[in-house]
Design an enzyme around this catalytic site. Structure first.
Site, mmCIF file in Angstrom:
data_model
loop_
_atom_site.group_PDB
_atom_site.id
_atom_site.type_symbol
_atom_site.label_atom_id
_atom_site.label_comp_id
_atom_site.label_asym_id
_atom_site.label_seq_id
_atom_site.Cartn_x
_atom_site.Cartn_y
_atom_site.Cartn_z
ATOM 1 N N LYS A 274 32.846 1.046 41.884
ATOM 2 C CA LYS A 274 32.975 -0.009 41.320
ATOM 3 C C LYS A 274 32.236 -1.193 41.723
ATOM 4 O O LYS A 274 31.458 -1.363 42.773
ATOM 5 C CB LYS A 274 34.767 -0.574 41.967
ATOM 6 N N ARG A 348 45.879 8.449 38.437
ATOM 7 C CA ARG A 348 46.825 9.612 37.774
ATOM 8 C C ARG A 348 46.610 10.864 38.421
ATOM 9 O O ARG A 348 47.580 11.736 38.205
ATOM 10 C CB ARG A 348 46.472 9.406 36.155
#
Length: 500
Positions: A274, A348
């Protein structure tokens, strides 16, 4: 790690008129009255006519509508605000937060709440919603400054109450919300995955929960390759899936409700690192797990007669020579293979195996929480959270629940048609779409592939998990969104029984 009391503010109720003696017991008084009020309403409080004149000057549109000090021994500070008779729960909670913020600039003491001019049922609801705001503000979040954070309030007094009001649900929800915010605020080097599991174990001992920790060796035997793909980047063996069980009686074996939470202790984005601004608050990427255990605590505090499991998927998402990467193929616990695409879609992956384990126990309903996608924020901002379910008929009820409890949600569709963008040449499906459009819908559709036994399931994408300036009754950036909603699902909508 020492645990604070998550709701330790004493609450008193003074039945009858708000007389001078009861008001003087308060250092600050929050006064709530209708937008359309009369002189009669103000006669029920000391110095009421003076307050009415102040309100006339400022108008009811500002917050607070007026403030004044009473000429009593404590020089009680009165902060007044108005509500429309048809104000919804979110508006009531927001007014409570704003009045509390204006009052708590003063020294800590006893905060009074007085509601005048409303019918008894409406007044009782307002008392509880404003109380929720005071209890949220009064809780001291983790601070590591050399000087401890000052207390906001020592007690709360409900003044001018016609009949005794049941505040037990508000107090229990406050405890759960405070636990969720406390966990989410903790620095990731202090609340790492190991300490988080230990903290859950300590809570289990204190509240009589059953505790089980599935470590990486056990998860390997269970074939939980999706979770382990994320965990393999850690420089230690701290990752685990924790299961807690609350059983009100020995007869309860199968869960009526299973709560599942994403607990990414810190999310660097993994190999797909990120940028700085996106990584700054990634210690909060575990707040799905915090909401799950906060809701679990509230259920326990209320001693609800339902059997509940709580599953926490605890790991970091790190970079390093062992971290998973794009184009890896892993096998989840249900045997489905996943082609990884983007390592920052780790939530997820961690939830996939956790949902498999939770659904194998055949609960009546699974509810999972996760700060899962940026596209959900793009779709509905940080004032709402998204909800998704494999029972589309529940959409109106899920939306209504949010309106009723003040933690507002917006339902989105899921289904096989959205899985088309995850078609893979090398695995059963891809982890996420390289294009990224509608990722909140695609991610929820992905998760639905791991809910076994056709178990009714609701997924909450916590776009409202953090909101600058607070949200509803909560004034902190991390809002603990979801605890209050979950209680409304159980107590007001009774969704899990509807699916038995």
């Amino acid at each position: 790690m020492d645990l604070p009391e998550f709701q330790n503010i004493r609450i008193f109720q003074k039945l009858g008129r708000a007389d001078s003696k009861s008001v003087e017991a308060c250092d600050q008084l929050l006064l709530i009255l209708p937008e359309k009020h009369s002189a009669k309403d103000f006669r029920s409080v000391p110095q009421g006519l003076k307050m009415r004149e102040l309100l006339r000057r400022t108008g009811s549109g500002s917050t607070p509508s007026f403030s004044t000090r009473l000429p009593n021994k404590k020089q009680t500070l009165v902060i007044g605000g108005t509500l429309a008779n048809d104000a919804d729960t979110f508006q009531q909670l927001t007014l409570g937060r704003e009045l509390t913020a204006a009052a708590t600039t003063q020294k800590a003491g006893s905060i009074g709440i007085c509601v005048i001019g409303f019918e008894p049922v409406a007044a009782a609801k307002i008392y509880n919603n404003v109380l929720a705001a005071v209890l949220a503000a009064a809780f001291v979040l983790p601070s590591f400054k050399s000087k401890p954070a000052p207390a906001v309030a020592k007690s709360v007094r409900l003044i001018g109450v016609g009949e005794r009001i049941d505040t037990s649900r508000t107090e229990a929800e406050a405890a759960g919300n405070n636990l969720a915010r406390w966990l989410t605020t903790m620095p990731p080097n202090i609340l790492d995955a190991t300490r988080y599991a230990e903290l859950a174990q300590n809570l289990a001992k204190g509240y009589g929960w059953d505790y089980k920790r599935f470590d990486t060796k056990q998860l390997t035997k269970l074939g939980a390759g999706a979770f382990l793909a994320v965990a393999q980047g850690n420089d230690n063996d701290s990752a685990s899936i924790v299961r807690l069980r609350y059983r009100p009686t020995a007869k309860n074996k199968k869960a009526d409700l299973s709560l599942v939470g994403k607990g990414i202790i810190f999310d660097t984005g993994g190999t797909n690192l990120k940028p700085f601004e996106s990584m700054l608050d990634m210690h909060g990427d575990m707040q799905g797990s915090a909401v799950a255990i906060g809701s679990f605590l509230t259920i326990t505090q209320l001693q609800l007669p339902i059997a509940v499991d709580c599953w926490l998927a605890l790991t970091e998402n790190r970079t390093g020579p062992n971290a998973y990467k794009s184009q890896d193929v892993v096998t989840a616990a249900n045997g489905k293979t996943i082609q990884t695409v983007h390592t920052d879609a780790e939530g997820r992956m961690a939830l996939a195996d956790t949902l498999v384990l939770a659904s194998r126990d055949k609960p009546a309903l699974i509810f999972d929480y996760a700060t899962l996608t940026g596209t959900c924020v793009s779709a509905i901002t940080t004032r709402y959270s998204g909800v998704f379910t494999n029972r589309a008929a529940l959409h109106p009820r899920l939306k209504r629940t949010g309106q009723n409890c003040g933690e507002r949600v917006w339902p989105f569709p899921i289904g096989k048609e959205f899985m088309e963008v995850l078609e893979s040449d090398t695995a059963d499906f891809m982890q996420c779409s390289p294009k990224g459009a509608g990722d909140h819908i695609v991610a929820a559709s992905f998760l639905s592939e791991f809910v076994e036994n056709d178990t009714p399931w609701v997924h909450m994408d916590l776009s409202a998990g953090d909101n600058d300036g607070g949200l509803g009754h909560v004034g902190s950036k991390f809002t603990g969104f979801g605890v209050r909603y979950t209680m409304s699902v159980i107590l007001d909508e009774n969704l899990f029984k509807a699916n038995n």
